[in-house]
Design a protein around this motif. Structure first.
Motif, PDB file in Angstrom:
ATOM      1  N   VAL A 300       0.839  -1.202   0.000  1.00 17.94           N
ATOM      2  CA  VAL A 300       0.000   0.000   0.000  1.00 17.94           C
ATOM      3  C   VAL A 300       0.870   1.247   0.000  1.00 17.94           C
ATOM      4  O   VAL A 300       0.634   2.199  -0.765  1.00 17.94           O
ATOM      5  N   ILE A 301       1.906   1.262   0.840  1.00 14.87           N
ATOM      6  CA  ILE A 301       2.809   2.408   0.927  1.00 14.87           C
ATOM      7  C   ILE A 301       3.484   2.664  -0.413  1.00 14.87           C
ATOM      8  O   ILE A 301       3.609   3.816  -0.859  1.00 14.87           O
ATOM      9  N   ALA A 302       3.915   1.603  -1.085  1.00 16.05           N
ATOM     10  CA  ALA A 302       4.585   1.752  -2.376  1.00 16.05           C
ATOM     11  C   ALA A 302       3.667   2.393  -3.409  1.00 16.05           C
ATOM     12  O   ALA A 302       4.064   3.323  -4.127  1.00 16.05           O
ATOM     13  N   TYR A 303       2.431   1.931  -3.490  1.00 19.31           N
ATOM     14  CA  TYR A 303       1.516   2.465  -4.501  1.00 19.31           C
ATOM     15  C   TYR A 303       1.036   3.879  -4.157  1.00 19.31           C
ATOM     16  O   TYR A 303       0.867   4.709  -5.054  1.00 19.31           O
ATOM     17  N   VAL A 304       0.824   4.151  -2.872  1.00 19.58           N
ATOM     18  CA  VAL A 304       0.467   5.521  -2.471  1.00 19.58           C
ATOM     19  C   VAL A 304       1.603   6.475  -2.824  1.00 19.58           C
ATOM     20  O   VAL A 304       1.382   7.561  -3.374  1.00 19.58           O
ATOM     21  N   GLY A 305       2.836   6.060  -2.528  1.00 20.16           N
ATOM     22  CA  GLY A 305       3.988   6.891  -2.858  1.00 20.16           C
ATOM     23  C   GLY A 305       4.142   7.093  -4.360  1.00 20.16           C
ATOM     24  O   GLY A 305       4.380   8.216  -4.827  1.00 20.16           O
ATOM     25  N   GLY A 306       3.996   6.014  -5.128  1.00 17.03           N
ATOM     26  CA  GLY A 306       4.128   6.121  -6.582  1.00 17.03           C
ATOM     27  C   GLY A 306       3.070   7.021  -7.200  1.00 17.03           C
ATOM     28  O   GLY A 306       3.364   7.865  -8.044  1.00 17.03           O
ATOM     29  N   PHE A 307       1.807   6.841  -6.767  1.00 17.64           N
ATOM     30  CA  PHE A 307       0.739   7.684  -7.309  1.00 17.64           C
ATOM     31  C   PHE A 307       0.939   9.144  -6.926  1.00 17.64           C
ATOM     32  O   PHE A 307       0.782  10.042  -7.768  1.00 17.64           O
ATOM     33  N   THR A 308       1.304   9.394  -5.676  1.00 17.66           N
ATOM     34  CA  THR A 308       1.497  10.780  -5.229  1.00 17.66           C
ATOM     35  C   THR A 308       2.609  11.456  -6.009  1.00 17.66           C
ATOM     36  O   THR A 308       2.496  12.635  -6.388  1.00 17.66           O
ATOM     37  N   SER A 309       3.694  10.735  -6.271  1.00 11.94           N
ATOM     38  CA  SER A 309       4.821  11.338  -7.000  1.00 11.94           C
ATOM     39  C   SER A 309       4.409  11.753  -8.406  1.00 11.94           C
ATOM     40  O   SER A 309       4.785  12.834  -8.882  1.00 11.94           O
ATOM     41  N   LEU A 310       3.607  10.923  -9.080  1.00 11.67           N
ATOM     42  CA  LEU A 310       3.149  11.258 -10.427  1.00 11.67           C
ATOM     43  C   LEU A 310       2.095  12.355 -10.399  1.00 11.67           C
ATOM     44  O   LEU A 310       2.160  13.332 -11.167  1.00 11.67           O
ATOM     45  N   ALA A 313       3.699  15.731  -9.612  1.00 10.65           N
ATOM     46  CA  ALA A 313       4.573  16.203 -10.683  1.00 10.65           C
ATOM     47  C   ALA A 313       3.766  16.775 -11.848  1.00 10.65           C
ATOM     48  O   ALA A 313       4.129  17.796 -12.437  1.00 10.65           O
ATOM     49  N   VAL A 314       2.644  16.143 -12.175  1.00 14.14           N
ATOM     50  CA  VAL A 314       1.789  16.636 -13.257  1.00 14.14           C
ATOM     51  C   VAL A 314       1.233  18.020 -12.905  1.00 14.14           C
ATOM     52  O   VAL A 314       1.245  18.942 -13.731  1.00 14.14           O
ATOM     53  N   ILE A 315       0.774  18.198 -11.663  1.00  9.83           N
ATOM     54  CA  ILE A 315       0.220  19.487 -11.249  1.00  9.83           C
ATOM     55  C   ILE A 315       1.302  20.566 -11.266  1.00  9.83           C
ATOM     56  O   ILE A 315       1.056  21.710 -11.676  1.00  9.83           O
ATOM     57  N   ALA A 316       2.525  20.226 -10.847  1.00 10.50           N
ATOM     58  CA  ALA A 316       3.617  21.207 -10.786  1.00 10.50           C
ATOM     59  C   ALA A 316       3.922  21.804 -12.155  1.00 10.50           C
ATOM     60  O   ALA A 316       4.388  22.946 -12.251  1.00 10.50           O
ATOM     61  N   SER A 329       6.489  19.874  -6.014  1.00  7.85           N
ATOM     62  CA  SER A 329       7.722  19.119  -6.206  1.00  7.85           C
ATOM     63  C   SER A 329       8.069  18.329  -4.949  1.00  7.85           C
ATOM     64  O   SER A 329       8.494  17.171  -5.019  1.00  7.85           O
ATOM     65  N   THR A 330       7.863  18.948  -3.785  1.00  6.39           N
ATOM     66  CA  THR A 330       8.107  18.258  -2.516  1.00  6.39           C
ATOM     67  C   THR A 330       7.205  17.035  -2.384  1.00  6.39           C
ATOM     68  O   THR A 330       7.661  15.948  -1.998  1.00  6.39           O
ATOM     69  N   LEU A 331       5.913  17.208  -2.700  1.00  6.87           N
ATOM     70  CA  LEU A 331       4.995  16.064  -2.670  1.00  6.87           C
ATOM     71  C   LEU A 331       5.532  14.925  -3.532  1.00  6.87           C
ATOM     72  O   LEU A 331       5.504  13.753  -3.129  1.00  6.87           O
ATOM     73  N   SER A 332       5.981  15.278  -4.709  1.00  7.07           N
ATOM     74  CA  SER A 332       6.463  14.269  -5.647  1.00  7.07           C
ATOM     75  C   SER A 332       7.705  13.556  -5.112  1.00  7.07           C
ATOM     76  O   SER A 332       7.809  12.324  -5.175  1.00  7.07           O
ATOM     77  N   GLN A 333       8.643  14.319  -4.544  1.00 10.49           N
ATOM     78  CA  GLN A 333       9.876  13.717  -4.046  1.00 10.49           C
ATOM     79  C   GLN A 333       9.645  12.868  -2.799  1.00 10.49           C
ATOM     80  O   GLN A 333      10.274  11.829  -2.617  1.00 10.49           O
ATOM     81  N   ILE A 334       8.710  13.310  -1.935  1.00 14.25           N
ATOM     82  CA  ILE A 334       8.372  12.485  -0.772  1.00 14.25           C
ATOM     83  C   ILE A 334       7.726  11.184  -1.236  1.00 14.25           C
ATOM     84  O   ILE A 334       7.930  10.116  -0.646  1.00 14.25           O
ATOM     85  N   GLY A 335       6.933  11.271  -2.315  1.00 13.23           N
ATOM     86  CA  GLY A 335       6.364  10.067  -2.903  1.00 13.23           C
ATOM     87  C   GLY A 335       7.443   9.085  -3.339  1.00 13.23           C
ATOM     88  O   GLY A 335       7.307   7.862  -3.147  1.00 13.23           O
ATOM     89  N   TYR A 336       8.523   9.609  -3.924  1.00 13.39           N
ATOM     90  CA  TYR A 336       9.683   8.784  -4.282  1.00 13.39           C
ATOM     91  C   TYR A 336      10.176   8.007  -3.051  1.00 13.39           C
ATOM     92  O   TYR A 336      10.440   6.800  -3.107  1.00 13.39           O
ATOM     93  N   GLU A 441       8.030   6.002 -12.155  1.00 14.95           N
ATOM     94  CA  GLU A 441       9.070   6.901 -11.641  1.00 14.95           C
ATOM     95  C   GLU A 441       9.995   7.398 -12.749  1.00 14.95           C
ATOM     96  O   GLU A 441      10.554   8.494 -12.635  1.00 14.95           O
ATOM     97  N   TYR A 442      10.153   6.638 -13.820  1.00 12.94           N
ATOM     98  CA  TYR A 442      10.879   7.146 -14.990  1.00 12.94           C
ATOM     99  C   TYR A 442      10.145   8.365 -15.566  1.00 12.94           C
ATOM    100  O   TYR A 442      10.756   9.383 -15.894  1.00 12.94           O
ATOM    101  N   LEU A 443       8.836   8.222 -15.693  1.00  9.38           N
ATOM    102  CA  LEU A 443       8.029   9.333 -16.196  1.00  9.38           C
ATOM    103  C   LEU A 443       8.135  10.536 -15.263  1.00  9.38           C
ATOM    104  O   LEU A 443       8.276  11.685 -15.719  1.00  9.38           O
ATOM    105  N   VAL A 444       8.076  10.279 -13.958  1.00  9.92           N
ATOM    106  CA  VAL A 444       8.181  11.361 -12.974  1.00  9.92           C
ATOM    107  C   VAL A 444       9.539  12.049 -13.076  1.00  9.92           C
ATOM    108  O   VAL A 444       9.633  13.287 -12.926  1.00  9.92           O
ATOM    109  N   ALA A 445      10.584  11.287 -13.354  1.00  6.97           N
ATOM    110  CA  ALA A 445      11.917  11.883 -13.501  1.00  6.97           C
ATOM    111  C   ALA A 445      11.925  12.898 -14.645  1.00  6.97           C
ATOM    112  O   ALA A 445      12.494  13.998 -14.512  1.00  6.97           O
ATOM    113  N   GLY A 446      11.297  12.555 -15.771  1.00  8.47           N
ATOM    114  CA  GLY A 446      11.214  13.492 -16.896  1.00  8.47           C
ATOM    115  C   GLY A 446      10.375  14.711 -16.565  1.00  8.47           C
ATOM    116  O   GLY A 446      10.740  15.852 -16.881  1.00  8.47           O
TER     117      GLY A 446
END
Length: 639
Positions: A300-310, A313-316, A329-336, A441-446
């Motif tokens: 659950v933690i992994a998927y919550v983090g992954g979704f939050t990071s994406l 990042a889209v909103i930013a 950006s902070t939200l996204s990096q904490i998601g990482y 996370e590759y997409l989030v990196a871009g």
């Protein structure tokens, strides 16, 4: 054996500074309050560095594992023979690392604030609040037990409320502080329930007990289930709920962007480097339990983090307020970081994700604090938060420009800056355990590289607007922290983290996975190139893209209307359908019943009060009447 008893001063100094500045600060000149607060945090930082040096380089390891040391531990409350709440200082790899992070960023923010907050009303109050926040965060990271952590967790919430609402004359700042406080309180309720569940079965609050072999075994063997999940999984998910609130994970993220209403140094301290990583630290602290007793919770933690990071990042990519871009950006990096913990195993190379999460927490603290303080320098120069009112600032702010560029390159993950090393380890861990999250996370990196360089080009290049006053570089007291953090952002990645911070406290060798690292750098470069083509110079391409996206862009710009959904549920459903009927019942039924009792009492007292008139003939009449009544009763019964 090295004595770490001096570490108690790491807590004593900031709380003393809070009391001194809070009670006597107005008797000093403003600059004296700022200097005193900064010197106090400087001492705390040096003590933290010394503790880190002793712990990692002088303290002998036992069977090659770093020791866990209770530098202080006193009993505060005795709940039962086996259950006590203690207060103390716990020294282990992640607490020492967090001491360095919190004290470094807090010191830089204190120093920076002397210049940034100069002339502000409430200058002394601001430094008192900074000291209180630092004390709360330091108390949280060295907590010896989960209840001590919860107490300081709530103090962090109070401190953030005070700092976000520092400009209390602004309705928006007051609303933002209340929003942060209320949202995190809901999350903390889950945290508290989780603590009570966990302590009920393990019979302890102490981290050494509940994350040790006995605590893991007890939690692992719990057979009770609820809705298909074990009690252990529920307890740890509820604890994660508290962490998700503090770290602003979806859907509890709504308070963080609004929290930018506080002064910019507050954003750097609370919402970039320390407070928002408390949730990550909480999961890391209890990681043995998550790993062995509740692996489903880690998923659950992994998927919550992954979704939050994406999601973030889209909103930013669409925001114009530079502080809000950095907030998302902070939200996204904490998601990482959360994702890395979620995909991690325990021990050795299986714990790569754990190490990567802590590594990224460390590097992110440096470059995100630099980004926020750089944003503060920009705002200080142009008196605006909006990038469409900026441009060409590289000519006026050379130090800010260079340090901000370093931070942008670091968060974009370019070699050999610190963000590259820590992000690469997270991607490598995701690649080994979950290919879907790895691709996300590759997409989030871009996207990260794109939105950061969208911000960079729009602020420092692009078309220069008409400035009312010629912008100028910030004073030295503000640029020194920028230069220090820029150096830290460059070199922090070369720390041998896999030999210092691991899931089982045993060092291991970590190698860069070139098959993961090279494409991630390439994706980052593509993001930078797209931002360069769209934003280095003013052009019509951006407007065409926005028009082409239509409602999609509008939805993203409005943060997917999540805030509006919350307001609808709160006002239309909870207030109208639940709160109003409950209020009516309380007013008319509960209050009505009590008012009815009071009315009957008053009416009865009015009817019988004549019996106490004070007139002798009335008393004689009732006496004789009573005597006759008793005589008649006696005669009746005698017969």
């Amino acid at each position: 054996m090295i004595n770490f008893s001096y570490t108690i001063w790491i807590l004593i100094i900031p709380i003393f500074m809070f009391l001194l500045l809070g009670l006597l600060g107005m008797k000093f000149k403003p600059i004296i309050s700022g200097v005193l607060g900064t010197i106090g945090l400087g001492v705390v930082m040096l003590l933290s560095y010394y503790a880190a040096y002793q712990y990692f380089f002088q303290l002998p390891r036992i069977d090659d594992a770093y020791q866990q040391i209770l530098a202080h531990n006193i009993t505060w409350l005795n709940l039962s023979a086996s259950l006590q709440i203690k207060m103390g200082v716990f020294i282990d790899p992640i607490s020492v690392m967090m001491l360095v992070v919190v004290s470094t960023v807090s010191f830089m923010v204190h120093l920076y604030s002397i210049g940034y907050m100069k002339g502000e009303k409430g200058f002394q109050r601001f430094f008192a609040f900074l000291s209180l926040f630092t004390f709360s965060m330091l108390g949280l990271v060295v907590a010896t037990n989960i209840f001590q952590m919860y107490i300081f967790w709530e103090l962090v919430g109070v401190s953030s409320f005070l700092l976000i609402g520092f400009y209390y004359e602004r309705p928006s700042a007051v609303a933002a502080s209340k929003k942060a406080f209320i949202v995190t309180r809901f999350a903390d309720l889950g945290f508290l329930v989780g603590i009570l569940l966990l302590s009920y079965y393990t019979k302890s609050f102490d981290f050494l007990n509940i994350t040790g072999p006995v605590g893991i075994e007890v939690t692992r063997n719990l057979t009770q289930t609820f809705l298909g999940m074990s009690v252990a999984t529920w307890a740890l998910l509820l604890i994660f709920m508290g962490g998700a609130g503090k770290s602003a994970m979806f859907p509890l993220h709504i308070w963080l962007p609004d929290a930018m209403e506080g002064p910019t140094p507050v954003s750097a301290l609370i919402h970039a480097a320390t407070m928002v990583v408390a949730g990550v630290f909480l999961v890391a602290r209890l990681f043995p339990l998550y790993s062995f007793a509740a692996p489903d919770a880690l998923t659950v933690i992994a998927y919550v983090g992954g979704f939050t990071s994406l999601f973030a990042a889209v909103i930013a990519c669409t925001q114009f307020d530079i502080k809000r871009v950095l907030a998302f950006s902070t939200l996204s990096q904490i998601g990482y970081m959360m994702l890395a913990l979620g995909v991690s195993g325990y021990g050795g190379e299986k714990g790569l994700g754990y190490m990567a999460s802590m590594f990224h927490l460390f590097t992110h603290a440096m470059f995100k604090a630099l980004l926020f303080l750089g944003a503060g320098s920009i705002i200080h120069a142009v008196h605006s938060n909006y990038m469409n009112e900026m441009g060409g600032l590289r000519k006026y702010l050379p130090i800010t420009h260079l340090t901000f560029l370093i931070a942008c390159l670091t968060i974009a993950g370019l070699f050999p800056l610190s963000g590259f090393w820590s992000k690469d380890e997270i991607l490598a861990a995701a690649y080994e355990h979950n290919k879907l999250l790895f691709m996300v996370e590759y997409l989030v990196a871009g996207l990260t590289a794109f939105y950061m360089f969208r911000l960079y080009f729009r602020v420092f290049w692009n078309k220069e607007p008409h400035y009312h006053h010629k912008p100028h570089e910030s004073p030295l007291v503000m640029t020194i922290p920028l230069m220090f953090l820029a150096i830290a952002s460059i070199f922090a990645g070369f720390l041998p983290f896999s030999k210092m911070i691991t899931s089982d406290r045993l060092p291991f060798e970590s190698e860069t996975n070139l098959m993961v690292a090279i494409p991630s750098v390439a994706i980052g470069l593509v993001g930078i190139l797209i931002a360069f083509l769209l934003y280095k110079k003013d052009n019509v391409r951006v407007e065409k893209i926005v028009k082409g996206l239509g409602g999609v862009y509008t939805t993203i710009y409005n943060k997917f209307y999540i805030d509006e959904v919350y307001m609808f549920v709160t006002k239309k459903i909870i207030f109208n359908l639940i709160s109003r009927p409950v209020a009516w019942f309380d007013r008319h039924v509960v209050d009505g019943f009590m008012n009815g009792i009071a009315g009957v009492t008053v009416l009865t007292s009015r009817k019988i009060k004549g019996a106490q008139s004070g007139q002798l003939q009335h008393y004689a009449f009732f006496f004789v009447l009573g005597a006759i009544a008793f005589a008649l009763i006696f005669i009746y019964l005698w017969q």
